[in-house]
Design a protein around this motif. Sequence first.
Motif, PDB file in Angstrom:
ATOM      1  N   LEU A 171       0.857  -1.195   0.000  1.00 30.24           N
ATOM      2  CA  LEU A 171       0.000   0.000   0.000  1.00 30.24           C
ATOM      3  C   LEU A 171       0.894   1.246   0.000  1.00 30.24           C
ATOM      4  CD1 LEU A 171      -2.926  -0.727   2.511  1.00 30.24           C
ATOM      5  CD2 LEU A 171      -2.895  -0.953   0.015  1.00 30.24           C
ATOM      6  N   PRO A 172       0.602   2.207  -0.859  1.00 28.55           N
ATOM      7  CA  PRO A 172       1.489   3.376  -0.999  1.00 28.55           C
ATOM      8  C   PRO A 172       1.761   4.132   0.297  1.00 28.55           C
ATOM      9  CG  PRO A 172      -0.126   3.330  -2.767  1.00 28.55           C
ATOM     10  CD  PRO A 172      -0.497   2.212  -1.830  1.00 28.55           C
ATOM     11  N   ASP A 173       0.808   4.122   1.242  1.00 31.96           N
ATOM     12  CA  ASP A 173       1.021   4.870   2.487  1.00 31.96           C
ATOM     13  C   ASP A 173       1.791   4.075   3.540  1.00 31.96           C
ATOM     14  OD1 ASP A 173      -0.416   6.887   1.413  1.00 31.96           O
ATOM     15  OD2 ASP A 173      -2.317   6.330   2.387  1.00 31.96           O
ATOM     16  N   ALA A 174       2.022   2.805   3.286  1.00 31.52           N
ATOM     17  CA  ALA A 174       2.603   1.956   4.338  1.00 31.52           C
ATOM     18  C   ALA A 174       4.082   2.260   4.522  1.00 31.52           C
ATOM     19  CB  ALA A 174       2.416   0.482   3.984  1.00 31.52           C
ATOM     20  N   PRO A 175       4.566   2.102   5.768  1.00 31.46           N
ATOM     21  CA  PRO A 175       5.997   2.280   5.983  1.00 31.46           C
ATOM     22  C   PRO A 175       6.782   1.255   5.160  1.00 31.46           C
ATOM     23  CG  PRO A 175       4.853   1.574   8.026  1.00 31.46           C
ATOM     24  CD  PRO A 175       3.813   1.711   6.961  1.00 31.46           C
ATOM     25  N   GLY A 176       7.859   1.691   4.561  1.00 30.34           N
ATOM     26  CA  GLY A 176       8.691   0.757   3.788  1.00 30.34           C
ATOM     27  C   GLY A 176       8.180   0.472   2.393  1.00 30.34           C
ATOM     28  N   HIS A 177       7.120   1.199   1.971  1.00 28.74           N
ATOM     29  CA  HIS A 177       6.559   0.937   0.638  1.00 28.74           C
ATOM     30  C   HIS A 177       7.601   1.134  -0.465  1.00 28.74           C
ATOM     31  CE1 HIS A 177       3.813   0.755  -2.719  1.00 28.74           C
ATOM     32  NE2 HIS A 177       4.199   1.946  -3.107  1.00 28.74           N
ATOM     33  N   GLY A 178       8.459   2.146  -0.300  1.00 26.12           N
ATOM     34  CA  GLY A 178       9.480   2.427  -1.320  1.00 26.12           C
ATOM     35  C   GLY A 178      10.422   1.245  -1.510  1.00 26.12           C
ATOM     36  N   LEU A 179      10.826   0.628  -0.405  1.00 25.43           N
ATOM     37  CA  LEU A 179      11.722  -0.533  -0.493  1.00 25.43           C
ATOM     38  C   LEU A 179      10.999  -1.709  -1.161  1.00 25.43           C
ATOM     39  CD1 LEU A 179      13.381  -0.438   3.062  1.00 25.43           C
ATOM     40  CD2 LEU A 179      14.457   0.102   0.861  1.00 25.43           C
ATOM     41  N   TRP A 180       9.728  -1.893  -0.777  1.00 29.71           N
ATOM     42  CA  TRP A 180       8.957  -2.981  -1.378  1.00 29.71           C
ATOM     43  C   TRP A 180       8.876  -2.777  -2.895  1.00 29.71           C
ATOM     44  CZ3 TRP A 180       4.452  -2.788  -4.251  1.00 29.71           C
ATOM     45  CH2 TRP A 180       3.951  -4.045  -4.612  1.00 29.71           C
ATOM     46  N   LYS A 181       8.586  -1.550  -3.287  1.00 33.63           N
ATOM     47  CA  LYS A 181       8.425  -1.266  -4.717  1.00 33.63           C
ATOM     48  C   LYS A 181       9.733  -1.481  -5.481  1.00 33.63           C
ATOM     49  CE  LYS A 181       6.137   2.112  -7.451  1.00 33.63           C
ATOM     50  NZ  LYS A 181       5.623   3.441  -7.585  1.00 33.63           N
ATOM     51  N   ARG A 182      10.823  -1.140  -4.830  1.00 31.20           N
ATOM     52  CA  ARG A 182      12.121  -1.274  -5.476  1.00 31.20           C
ATOM     53  C   ARG A 182      12.550  -2.742  -5.608  1.00 31.20           C
ATOM     54  NH1 ARG A 182      17.144   0.616  -2.057  1.00 31.20           N
ATOM     55  NH2 ARG A 182      16.857  -1.515  -1.321  1.00 31.20           N
ATOM     56  N   ASP A 183      12.292  -3.546  -4.557  1.00 32.86           N
ATOM     57  CA  ASP A 183      12.909  -4.874  -4.479  1.00 32.86           C
ATOM     58  C   ASP A 183      11.970  -6.051  -4.716  1.00 32.86           C
ATOM     59  OD1 ASP A 183      15.208  -3.506  -3.803  1.00 32.86           O
ATOM     60  OD2 ASP A 183      15.044  -3.904  -1.652  1.00 32.86           O
ATOM     61  N   PHE A 184      10.676  -5.864  -4.595  1.00 35.78           N
ATOM     62  CA  PHE A 184       9.727  -6.979  -4.673  1.00 35.78           C
ATOM     63  C   PHE A 184       8.916  -6.899  -5.962  1.00 35.78           C
ATOM     64  CE2 PHE A 184       9.405  -8.981  -0.311  1.00 35.78           C
ATOM     65  CZ  PHE A 184      10.463  -8.282   0.255  1.00 35.78           C
ATOM     66  N   SER A 185       8.528  -8.072  -6.480  1.00 32.75           N
ATOM     67  CA  SER A 185       7.687  -8.083  -7.677  1.00 32.75           C
ATOM     68  C   SER A 185       6.235  -8.384  -7.327  1.00 32.75           C
ATOM     69  CB  SER A 185       8.219  -9.116  -8.670  1.00 32.75           C
ATOM     70  OG  SER A 185       8.192 -10.401  -8.079  1.00 32.75           O
ATOM     71  N   GLY A 186       5.917  -8.506  -6.058  1.00 36.18           N
ATOM     72  CA  GLY A 186       4.545  -8.775  -5.650  1.00 36.18           C
ATOM     73  C   GLY A 186       4.469  -8.862  -4.141  1.00 36.18           C
ATOM     74  N   ALA A 187       3.275  -9.156  -3.643  1.00 34.49           N
ATOM     75  CA  ALA A 187       3.073  -9.243  -2.198  1.00 34.49           C
ATOM     76  C   ALA A 187       2.191 -10.443  -1.902  1.00 34.49           C
ATOM     77  CB  ALA A 187       2.404  -7.974  -1.681  1.00 34.49           C
ATOM     78  N   CYS A 188       2.398 -11.040  -0.757  1.00 33.40           N
ATOM     79  CA  CYS A 188       1.486 -12.112  -0.368  1.00 33.40           C
ATOM     80  C   CYS A 188       0.301 -11.493   0.376  1.00 33.40           C
ATOM     81  CB  CYS A 188       2.217 -13.183   0.423  1.00 33.40           C
ATOM     82  SG  CYS A 188       2.750 -12.661   2.048  1.00 33.40           S
ATOM     83  N   SER A 189      -0.537 -12.311   0.964  1.00 31.17           N
ATOM     84  CA  SER A 189      -1.788 -11.776   1.524  1.00 31.17           C
ATOM     85  C   SER A 189      -1.775 -11.786   3.047  1.00 31.17           C
ATOM     86  CB  SER A 189      -2.987 -12.556   0.979  1.00 31.17           C
ATOM     87  OG  SER A 189      -2.899 -13.916   1.342  1.00 31.17           O
TER      88      SER A 189
END
Length: 399
Positions: free
Chosen positions: A294-312
């Motif tokens: 989620l764009p407002d979540a802490p660490g979103h920038g790192l997730w966007k940079r390093d991950f290709s998806g998210a689990c549930s």
Amino acid sequence: MSDQHDDHFATRLSHLGRPGTRTHGFVNPPLHRGSTVLVPSTAARREGWKHRYDQYLSYGLHGNQTHHMLEDLIADIEGGTRCQIVSSGLAANCIGLLAYLGHGDHCLIPDSVYGPVRSFCDSVLAGRMAVEVSYYRPDLTPAGLEPLLRPNTRVLYLESPGSHTFEMQDVPALAALARQHGLKVLMDNTWGLHFFQPFDHGVDVSIQALTKYAGGHADVLLGSLTTRTDEDWRAVRQTALLYGQYASPDDCWLTLRGLRTLNVRLRHQMASGLEVARWFAARQEVLRVLHPALPDAPGHGLWKRDFSGACSLFGVVFRPEFAEARVDAMIDALRLFGIGASWGGFESLALPTYGSITRTASSPDLGGPAVRFHIGLEEPSDLIADLAQAFDRLHARPA
Ligand SMILES: *Cc1c(COP(=O)(O)O)cnc(C)c1O
């Protein structure tokens, strides 16, 4: 034969780890069980025993074809080369640490580490083996981590996002610092699974609780350690065998079966998870949603940079005016969410995390009572309707 590593993830999940022509055409591998392996001669016995730390059929404890097929498939999913399967995710965490740490060594563990790993570090590593354990804030930068290094530091342990609190770590930056200082980098990559490719980011040993999405049906307990180099694989495999670690072939077989549908399950659960997470984020009772995608979540920038998806799997922090007893009542009113540990299965779960988070290097206070949600394969609109009716309990006067 074409290089199977060029195929897409979905295709590899369908085609790798299959027995080929060895089973008279049956698509799935046979389930091998057993302890004794017979050999044709005493010389063959002596020769075979030399290879017990290889992927070699020498004794049941050392694994059989069912283990090896799963190991090769997991190594592929994580972008590594070799893998060792052990009896549970926690066993994989512990074997990884034991492979590189001994009396007088020092290790760095994120404060947001999976709780039972903290217990292992405190009672076995620090308590019995005189290993120095330092917990560090998971959101430290390399500059913040560097002063914590000691001459005897051997291991940097990572888990991103963190258990229960979902802090993201800057894995490539921290791993680069660790490598400069000759440390081994171990990472619990259970949340990232295929969405985070640990070996592209400087990790040496990637640990999975296959119990979660890999098994996918809440019916197995299994763990894995995947490595990039043969040397690291030998270190973890030897440690696993020295400790008598063994994984049930039945669980390996079920996990191979679970993996065939991993891609569709993950994609579906990622979408459903995001839909439910966005619903939470829009509710006035909710302070924050701890979902790295989620764009407002802490660490979103790192997730966007390093991950290709998210689990549930994600966290929901309620506003502090909702007392824990009210949040308890809300959870108890859910019809479609089970209350229980573990995740990654087909079923949705809700788990209160207040009172069960231990932090020693950072604050456990998230601003209000937090609940961890796992979104399963149910229709998201049914889950949202269930949550909406349960949310009424947040406002009801306690009985
Ligand atoms: C569940 C979990 C484990 C442990 O897996 P088990 O198979 O239950 O022992 C380890 N790490 C993380 C992040 C987990 O969520």
